[in-house]
Design an enzyme around this catalytic site. Structure first.
Site, PDB file in Angstrom:
ATOM      1  N   CYS A 124       0.815  -1.227   0.000  1.00  0.00           N
ATOM      2  CA  CYS A 124       0.000   0.000   0.000  1.00  0.00           C
ATOM      3  C   CYS A 124       0.841   1.266   0.000  1.00  0.00           C
ATOM      4  CB  CYS A 124      -0.931   0.000   1.205  1.00  0.00           C
ATOM      5  SG  CYS A 124      -1.922  -1.474   1.328  1.00  0.00           S
ATOM      6  N   HIS A 164      -2.864   6.829   3.482  1.00  0.00           N
ATOM      7  CA  HIS A 164      -3.395   5.566   2.959  1.00  0.00           C
ATOM      8  C   HIS A 164      -4.704   5.270   3.692  1.00  0.00           C
ATOM      9  CE1 HIS A 164      -4.006   1.582   1.698  1.00  0.00           C
ATOM     10  NE2 HIS A 164      -3.508   0.978   2.762  1.00  0.00           N
ATOM     11  N   ASN A 172     -10.083  -0.154   1.408  1.00  0.00           N
ATOM     12  CA  ASN A 172      -8.638  -0.127   1.204  1.00  0.00           C
ATOM     13  C   ASN A 172      -8.326  -0.579  -0.225  1.00  0.00           C
ATOM     14  OD1 ASN A 172      -5.906  -0.648   1.107  1.00  0.00           O
ATOM     15  ND2 ASN A 172      -5.825  -1.810   3.026  1.00  0.00           N
TER      16      ASN A 172
END
Ligand code: ACO
Length: 328
Positions: A114, A254, A284
């Site tokens: 990520c 994030h 996500n």
């Protein structure tokens, strides 16, 4: 004069279909209440069987190029962060470059979980400052729902699909890529892993039956490391930039869990109105989450000059990264 790198365009793309928490209640033993309070997620966008990462990336790149006023011939390199490439090889960036009509430019994928997009922005800054390129596309694109274990309630509620891109140029005006910090810790790589499909555990009928091609995650341990890593990389990026945390106007982190975003904001003493959050809509999306958020923040007028923005990421590896971007 020292060469500098600027964000001069952004774009994003998410698939149309939406999976709600109510839909997930029918798949696994969960509730809208648990998902909302523990993660902040309400919906996520998911690809259909015929859509791959390159399809999302292509549209995100087109939108970033349009925003920057770039024609295909202007792009000199394309860097793609993804943990869900179309194929193990060739690189998805090559497929996207071809479909964009880019003129045989260097195109490559890399993987930093990520943290991928911020890792990509650091690479873009370095290449531009070194004089190798003047215009680079940096893309974060994922189809995480293709490697989601739909029997694991602790992880399947988290993930969504999407892509985001940034056009990075040696010529402003735009968001100046400033101080950064990046790091990794492979000693805790087992916290977040796709076990099978690589050279350690090649694909077999048994690995597929055992679900070893899906994301396996120790959520609570990852959570603890994420909070520490995001806080530290933001602080170190600010230090490199010579910017006090009091000067930060916006955190774009994030989007993994609202509680992680909130903890990072608290470490920077930022009130909620200085924190961009869209995890409720998208979940996500790994390497895509920061460029999707950045694009939404720019297009909705949340990012406007003069403004100091902090990008903060962590992910599989584990990896982490922070970067300061200044619109003036
Ligand atoms: N619905 C209902 N209950 C659930 C669910 C669910 N979907 N998932 C877990 N639970 C239960 C657990 O079984 C546990 O029950 P128990 O106490 O009876 O054993 C309880 O909820 C608490 O579980 P925890 O795992 O401790 O819950 P936590 O508060 O840590 O939240 C979460 C879990 C959301 C996964 C959180 O740990 C997290 O967000 N971690 C970080 C995830 C992340 O950011 N990953 C990195 C990026 S992903 C990538 O790189 C591809």
């Amino acid at each position: 004069m020292k060469r500098q790198a600027f964000v001069v365009g952004t774009g994003h793309m998410v698939p149309e279909a939406i999976l709600t928490n109510a839909d997930l209640e029918k798949i696994v033993d969960t509730t809208d209440e648990w998902i909302t309070t523990r993660t902040g997620i309400k919906t996520r966008h998911i690809t259909d069987a015929s859509t791959a990462t390159s399809d999302l990336a292509l549209e995100a790149c087109r939108r970033a190029m349009e925003d920057a006023g770039w024609a295909p011939g202007d792009v000199q390199a394309i860097i793609m962060a993804t943990v869900t490439p179309d194929h193990a090889f060739p690189a998805t960036a090559c497929l996207v470059a071809n479909r964009l009509g880019l003129p045989h430019v260097p195109a490559w994928d890399f993987e930093a979980g990520c943290s991928g997009f911020v890792y990509g922005m650091i690479q873009a800054r370095a290449f531009i400052e070194a004089g190798l390129f003047d215009r680079i596309l940096v893309v974060g694109a994922e189809c995480l729902t293709k490697i989601t274990n739909w029997k694991d309630r602790a992880s399947c509620v988290l993930f969504g699909d999407g892509a985001g891109a940034a056009a990075v140029s040696s010529q402003g005006p735009g968001g100046l890529l400033g101080g950064f910090h990046w790091g990794s810790d492979g000693a805790i790589s087992d916290l977040l892993v796709q076990q099978a499909g690589g050279s350690r555990m090649p694909a077999t009928r048994e690995t597929v039956d055992a679900g070893l091609h899906c994301i396996a995650m120790n959520g609570s341990e990852t959570f603890k490391h994420a909070v520490r890593a995001m806080r530290d990389s933001c602080m170190l990026a600010l230090e490199m930039d010579g910017t006090p945390k009091e000067s930060v106007d916006l955190l774009i982190s994030h989007q993994a869990n609202y509680r992680i975003i909130d903890a990072t904001a608290r470490a920077l003493d930022l009130p909620p109105e200085k924190v961009f959050v869209n995890i409720d809509k998208y979940g996500n999306t790994s390497a895509a989450s920061i460029p999707i958020a950045l694009d939404e923040a720019r297009r909705s007028g949340v990012v406007k000059p003069p403004m100091t923005v902090v990008l903060a990421a962590f992910g599989a590896g584990l990896t982490w990264a922070g970067m300061i971007v200044k619109w003036s």
